[in-house]
Design an enzyme around this catalytic site. Structure first.
Site, PDB file in Angstrom:
ATOM      1  N   HIS A  15       0.827  -1.210   0.000  1.00  0.00           N
ATOM      2  CA  HIS A  15       0.000   0.000   0.000  1.00  0.00           C
ATOM      3  C   HIS A  15       0.862   1.262   0.000  1.00  0.00           C
ATOM      4  CE1 HIS A  15      -2.625   3.012   2.218  1.00  0.00           C
ATOM      5  NE2 HIS A  15      -3.334   2.728   1.144  1.00  0.00           N
ATOM      6  N   GLU A  42       1.377  -0.468  -5.180  1.00  0.00           N
ATOM      7  CA  GLU A  42       0.203   0.370  -5.405  1.00  0.00           C
ATOM      8  C   GLU A  42       0.537   1.851  -5.520  1.00  0.00           C
ATOM      9  OE1 GLU A  42      -2.014   2.029  -2.520  1.00  0.00           O
ATOM     10  OE2 GLU A  42      -3.781   2.279  -3.770  1.00  0.00           O
ATOM     11  N   ASP A  44      -0.822   5.516  -6.178  1.00  0.00           N
ATOM     12  CA  ASP A  44      -1.923   6.442  -6.417  1.00  0.00           C
ATOM     13  C   ASP A  44      -1.409   7.457  -7.431  1.00  0.00           C
ATOM     14  OD1 ASP A  44      -3.539   5.265  -4.388  1.00  0.00           O
ATOM     15  OD2 ASP A  44      -2.553   6.486  -2.858  1.00  0.00           O
ATOM     16  N   HIS A  57      -0.723  10.554  -3.203  1.00  0.00           N
ATOM     17  CA  HIS A  57      -2.068  10.223  -2.739  1.00  0.00           C
ATOM     18  C   HIS A  57      -3.056  11.356  -2.994  1.00  0.00           C
ATOM     19  CE1 HIS A  57      -5.279   9.574   0.366  1.00  0.00           C
ATOM     20  NE2 HIS A  57      -5.145   8.323  -0.044  1.00  0.00           N
ATOM     21  N   GLU A 151      -3.993   3.592  -9.030  1.00  0.00           N
ATOM     22  CA  GLU A 151      -5.285   4.198  -8.728  1.00  0.00           C
ATOM     23  C   GLU A 151      -5.380   5.577  -9.353  1.00  0.00           C
ATOM     24  OE1 GLU A 151      -6.307   4.696  -4.556  1.00  0.00           O
ATOM     25  OE2 GLU A 151      -8.021   5.959  -5.089  1.00  0.00           O
ATOM     26  N   GLN A 188      -7.630   0.896 -10.367  1.00  0.00           N
ATOM     27  CA  GLN A 188      -8.654   1.130  -9.343  1.00  0.00           C
ATOM     28  C   GLN A 188      -9.113   2.583  -9.331  1.00  0.00           C
ATOM     29  OE1 GLN A 188      -6.970   1.008  -5.358  1.00  0.00           O
ATOM     30  NE2 GLN A 188      -4.897   1.273  -6.148  1.00  0.00           N
TER      31      GLN A 188
HETATM   32  O1  G3P Z   1      -6.793   2.317  -3.040  1.00  0.00           O
HETATM   33  C1  G3P Z   1      -7.324   1.693  -1.961  1.00  0.00           C
HETATM   34  C2  G3P Z   1      -6.478   1.919  -0.778  1.00  0.00           C
HETATM   35  O2  G3P Z   1      -5.273   2.439  -1.183  1.00  0.00           O
HETATM   36  C3  G3P Z   1      -7.079   2.800   0.254  1.00  0.00           C
HETATM   37  O3  G3P Z   1      -7.282   4.073  -0.230  1.00  0.00           O
HETATM   38  O4  G3P Z   1      -6.943   6.391   0.431  1.00  0.00           O
HETATM   39  O5  G3P Z   1      -5.066   4.796   0.714  1.00  0.00           O
HETATM   40  O6  G3P Z   1      -5.789   5.475  -1.553  1.00  0.00           O
HETATM   41  P1  G3P Z   1      -6.212   5.236  -0.164  1.00  0.00           P
HETATM   42 CA    CA Z   2      -4.887   3.918  -3.053  1.00  0.00          CA
END
Ligand code: G3P
Ligand code: CA
Length: 330
Positions: A15, A42, A44, A57, A151, A188
């Protein structure tokens, strides 16, 4: 015996990288996530002024970079409304990639992760291309395929200012050889309409993100009164299954907590989603007591054990090594 949709072990999604150990969304964080056992990393994604996709983010970057210390950019501090919220700071869309590359990342939550501040000032904001390059190089180095799980952040907003995220994302994935339903990539979004649009343009796996409160921002823009809660009904899941391969859900939608932070009984959402043919990926797993339910204080492994036993197909984790430890026991 795993209860995942496909009967295979759950995937570990680093994450924002291994953001428990390094400032989030840096190549160092992503590389460490892979070294600690992540199957996917992951990023963003937001856009620069010149339309380059970069990993942050939010498009407002004062919390995770040293932009506030750069006198040459002081005049760019401004106030905008992003997804209905007033934000004051510095915004990626007001900087070229070359300018963004002069900034350095810093820890988002130093009060919780003070050890990560040792890395403040060391790492650049990475581009999507640099992240893909890393995933490919590390796949070769570690001998297993490392997927990417990008994302689209604030997609309606970026569309509204003439910097849509979808086309450059698809172009980048195609240029880097990601194609077809089995490619090691999940795209996502917390919004719905851009995922439906993407489904008309690509066979790559899509993930509908679902929060435990509120509504997708595009639902607000487009009017109507549907919320995230409507997306997890039987009809909502059936609709999602027409354009997405998975749902990415706030873990409280799977196992709610009471007002004291104690776990309640699991909901039927994993079973319901599996019945609709959807994978279920849950977020976000963190080691610190601050984020753990009362039941598991001091023992983050227990949280993975619970969610794995329920059949979750993947976990977004800030600490991929903890997730891997538990996964090895399955
Ligand atoms: O993308 C899902 C997960 O990463 C939770 O959301 O706010 O950390 O991008 P966020
Ligand atoms: Ca995310």
């Amino acid at each position: 015996m795993t209860k995942t949709l496909q009967g295979t072990p759950p995937i570990i999604i680093g994450h924002r990288g291994a953001s428990g150990y390094r400032p989030e969304h840096t190549l160092a964080a992503y590389e460490l996530a892979i070294d600690l056992g992540a199957d996917y990393i992951e990023p963003d994604l937001v856009a620069s002024k010149d339309g380059v996709l970069i990993a942050r983010h939010e498009n407002e970057i004062s919390e995770t970079t040293d932009v506030g210390n750069h006198a040459e950019f002081a005049q760019r501090q401004t106030t905008k409304i992003i997804d209905g919220e007033t934000k004051t700071g510095w915004f990626t869309e007001d900087f070229t990639l070359a300018e963004l590359k002069t900034l350095r990342a810093k820890e988002r939550i130093p009060e919780v992760r003070s050890q990560n501040t040792n890395y403040d000032g060391l790492f650049e904001i990475p581009t999507l291309q640099e992240i893909i390059n890393l995933a490919k190089a590390k796949s070769t180095a570690v001998g297993r395929t490392i997927g990417i799980y990008p994302e689209t952040k604030h997609p309606s907003y970026f569309q509204s200012i003439g910097l849509p995220l979808e086309e450059p994302l698809l172009a980048s994935l195609q240029a880097n050889g990601y194609q077809g339903a089995n490619a090691p990539v999940f795209i996502q979004s917390f919004e719905v309409s851009n995922l439906k649009y993407l489904a008309t343009k690509t066979d790559l796996p899509l993930v509908q993100l679902i929060n435990n409160t509120g509504k997708p921002y595009d639902f607000i823009v487009n009017g109507g009164d549907r919320t995230y809660a409507d997306l997890v009904t039987a009809s909502g899941l059936t609709e999602i299954a027409k354009y997405a391969k998975a749902i990415g859900v706030h873990k409280n939608l799977l196992v709610p907590r009471d007002s004291h932070g104690k776990l309640r009984l699991p909901t039927s959402l994993i079973t319901d989603a599996h019945n609709a043919g959807l994978l279920v990926h849950a977020w976000t797993f963190r080691n610190e007591d601050l984020f753990l339910p009362l039941d598991f204080q001091g023992n983050p492994q227990k949280e993975y054990e619970l969610f794995f036993s329920l059949g979750v197909d993947g976990v977004f984790s800030d600490f991929p090594d903890t997730a891997k430890l538990v996964k090895l026991t399955l």
